[in-house]
Design an enzyme around this catalytic site. Structure first.
Site, PDB file in Angstrom:
ATOM      1  N   ARG A 186       7.160   4.547   9.111  1.00  0.00           N
ATOM      2  CA  ARG A 186       7.400   4.068   7.741  1.00  0.00           C
ATOM      3  C   ARG A 186       7.740   5.280   6.881  1.00  0.00           C
ATOM      4  NH1 ARG A 186       2.076   2.883   5.208  1.00  0.00           N
ATOM      5  NH2 ARG A 186       2.588   4.743   4.042  1.00  0.00           N
ATOM      6  N   TYR A 238      -2.299  10.921   1.877  1.00  0.00           N
ATOM      7  CA  TYR A 238      -2.895  10.775   3.213  1.00  0.00           C
ATOM      8  C   TYR A 238      -1.986  11.202   4.370  1.00  0.00           C
ATOM      9  CZ  TYR A 238      -0.420   6.288   2.781  1.00  0.00           C
ATOM     10  OH  TYR A 238       0.523   5.329   2.573  1.00  0.00           O
ATOM     11  N   HIS A 247       3.509   2.786   1.513  1.00  0.00           N
ATOM     12  CA  HIS A 247       3.241   1.402   1.942  1.00  0.00           C
ATOM     13  C   HIS A 247       3.996   0.404   1.063  1.00  0.00           C
ATOM     14  CE1 HIS A 247       1.075  -2.108   3.340  1.00  0.00           C
ATOM     15  NE2 HIS A 247       0.696  -2.371   2.104  1.00  0.00           N
TER      16      HIS A 247
HETATM   17  C1  LIG Z   1      -6.370 -10.383   6.365  1.00  0.00           C
HETATM   18  C2  LIG Z   1      -5.920  -9.241   5.514  1.00  0.00           C
HETATM   19  N1  LIG Z   1      -6.705  -8.149   5.415  1.00  0.00           N
HETATM   20  C3  LIG Z   1      -6.293  -7.092   4.647  1.00  0.00           C
HETATM   21  C4  LIG Z   1      -5.110  -7.141   3.966  1.00  0.00           C
HETATM   22  C5  LIG Z   1      -4.677  -5.962   3.091  1.00  0.00           C
HETATM   23  N2  LIG Z   1      -3.543  -5.268   3.713  1.00  0.00           N
HETATM   24  C6  LIG Z   1      -2.273  -5.512   3.313  1.00  0.00           C
HETATM   25  S1  LIG Z   1      -1.149  -4.627   4.174  1.00  0.00           S
HETATM   26  C7  LIG Z   1      -2.358  -3.882   5.092  1.00  0.00           C
HETATM   27  C8  LIG Z   1      -1.981  -2.876   6.165  1.00  0.00           C
HETATM   28  C9  LIG Z   1      -1.308  -3.495   7.345  1.00  0.00           C
HETATM   29  O1  LIG Z   1      -0.779  -2.509   8.173  1.00  0.00           O
HETATM   30  P1  LIG Z   1       0.163  -2.827   9.392  1.00  0.00           P
HETATM   31  O2  LIG Z   1      -0.294  -4.053  10.101  1.00  0.00           O
HETATM   32  O3  LIG Z   1       0.280  -1.601  10.194  1.00  0.00           O
HETATM   33  O4  LIG Z   1       1.578  -3.214   8.734  1.00  0.00           O
HETATM   34  P2  LIG Z   1       2.560  -2.315   7.832  1.00  0.00           P
HETATM   35  O5  LIG Z   1       2.156  -2.516   6.405  1.00  0.00           O
HETATM   36  O6  LIG Z   1       2.419  -0.911   8.279  1.00  0.00           O
HETATM   37  O7  LIG Z   1       3.913  -2.857   8.080  1.00  0.00           O
HETATM   38  C10 LIG Z   1      -3.620  -4.321   4.707  1.00  0.00           C
HETATM   39  C11 LIG Z   1      -4.888  -3.843   5.291  1.00  0.00           C
HETATM   40  C12 LIG Z   1      -4.337  -8.317   4.096  1.00  0.00           C
HETATM   41  N3  LIG Z   1      -3.145  -8.440   3.495  1.00  0.00           N
HETATM   42  N4  LIG Z   1      -4.751  -9.338   4.882  1.00  0.00           N
END
Ligand SMILES: Cc1ncc(C[n+]2csc(CCOP(=O)(O)OP(=O)(O)O)c2C)c(N)n1
Ligand SMILES: [Mg+2]
Length: 401
Positions: free
Chosen positions: A293, A306, A297
């Site tokens: 990425r 970080y 985020h």
């Molecule tokens: C069930 C749930 N827990 C926590 C969150 C908060 N949250 C949103 S994005 C994220 C990170 C997800 O990371 P990843 O699966 O690696 O996907 P990326 O954003 O890197 O594409 C989190 C913890 C959420 N949206 N849903």
């Protein structure tokens, strides 16, 4: 001379769009049989790669033949337009036109390769990260951004475009994809469901339930894990002790593969084969793409808190767009004039998006209550009336002023 775990899968040499629907209409979810001891499920220890990071082709492989050059040329076009869309969407957050935007910069090969590997009649289950994939699938970018604009619906009609709303609750789309794929197969159709998921979300229960259900019921799902190394600020090393995320498929009996997610040629080859596997009735397939990425985020995040700038710079050298550019030029499938024409197309696409996003949408606040239940609860009826009265009072005040 393919790896042991994918020997039963026929190699696919046609364009992704021309992948034939191999299975008969009468196919039903089969009673799961014990896997052939010889089938093997372990992913290859190294991600599949067909291009060097500088775009030089690697020796051809029997297990993953290179996709046709016309398909790769089309992939390049959509990656360029997709990257321009991504920049425009980020700018729209700064202008207050979007509430938030999760960028997919750096993940163009994954975003575009995945949607090129499926048919229009297949179903896509995206996360919030997949706006670029959805525009590459041909969905109107204004509709794609409707949810991020703050509206209560996803803009497009999921049943028209065979694409579920972008999912924010992590991993829930895996269960939806498994259910839809099972239902489609049960009705004798050979639809494949493509479920996008991030590295962090593979720690969620719904991911495991979705993969297990799909495996047991041989549901035709491709689980596509974009391992971009971070879940917001949490690095992969704090997320899992598995040797690779592809190993998570193995425990459920799902053949799995790793691919270099910044190698567009490999991404398209691996996903095309994964889709053919699912469509032919062999059940689900899991692909882990190693990518990165490049942006924070979302626009609401400060990634410099970080991760090191050096790390980001190192990944810039593996840029998927530059890699495909170099390769296609060497094959004689791209020149300066073609690049300029595609850049013009991308500019026009962004300008049109900007213009349309700058017009004020007409929204009816009362429509919020319309689709919650078929029969609204007494509380909702009461709340609707309250909002209606407040809006009417505000209008009267404006009239008096
Ligand atoms: C069930 C749930 N827990 C926590 C969150 C908060 N949250 C949103 S994005 C994220 C990170 C997800 O990371 P990843 O699966 O690696 O996907 P990326 O954003 O890197 O594409 C989190 C913890 C959420 N949206 N849903
Ligand atoms: Mg991630």
């Amino acid at each position: 001379m393919g790896p042991p775990h994918v020997q039963e899968v026929p190699a696919v040499t046609t364009t992704p769009q021309a992948v034939r629907r191999a299975s008969p209409r009468t196919r039903r979810p089969a009673t799961p049989a014990a896997p052939e001891p010889s089938a093997g499920l372990l992913p290859q220890t190294e991600p599949v790669r067909l291009l060097d990071p500088d775009g030089t082709p690697l020796p051809p492989r029997d297990d993953y033949p290179e996709p046709p050059v016309e398909a790769l040329r089309e992939m390049y076009r959509r990656m360029i337009v997709g990257r321009r869309f991504d920049v425009q969407a980020t700018a729209l957050t700064k202008q207050g036109r979007l509430a938030v935007y999760p960028s997919a910069r750096g993940q163009e090969a994954c975003q575009v390769g995945a949607v090129l590997a499926v048919e229009d009649t297949d179903w896509v289950f995206p996360t919030y990260r997949e706006s670029m994939a959805l525009t590459a699938r041909g969905i109107d970018p204004v509709e794609v951004l409707t949810l991020l604009r703050g509206d209560w619906h996803c803009g497009y009609d999921p049943t028209q475009v065979h694409t579920a709303p972008q999912c924010t609750p992590l991993a829930t789309q895996c269960v939806h994809a498994a259910g839809l794929a099972y239902g489609e197969a049960y009705q004798g159709r050979d639809t494949v469901a493509l479920a996008f998921i991030g590295d962090g979300a593979t720690s969620e229960g719904d991911f495991h339930e979705g993969v297990n259900f799909a495996a047991v019921f041989k549901a035709p799902v491709v689980f596509f894990v974009q391992n971009n190394k971070y879940a917001i600020s949490v690095p992969l090393s704090r997320q899992t002790a598995a040797p690779s995320l592809a190993y998570k498929g193995v425990g459920y009996g799902v053949p799995s593969e790793q691919v270099d997610g910044n190698d567009p040629v490999a991404v398209l080859a691996v996903l095309t084969r994964a889709v053919a596997h699912a469509r032919a009735g062999h059940g689900p397939f899991l692909v882990e793409a190693h990518t990165y990425r490049m942006e924070a985020h979302t626009n609401a995040d400060d990634a410099s808190r970080y991760r090191d700038a050096d790390e980001v710079e190192a990944w810039r050298d593996r840029d998927p767009v530059a890699r495909l550019d170099t390769y296609l030029r060497a094959r004689g499938a791209l020149d300066d004039a073609a690049v300029a024409a595609i850049a013009d197309e991308a500019e026009a696409y962004a300008a049109d998006l900007r213009d349309r996003m700058n017009t004020q949408p007409t929204v009816d606040p009362l429509s919020l209550f319309d689709h919650v239940y078929a029969e609204p609860t007494p509380q909702l009826v009461e709340q609707r009336e309250q909002v209606r009265a407040e809006l009417a009072a505000a209008r009267d005040e404006e009239g008096d002023a």
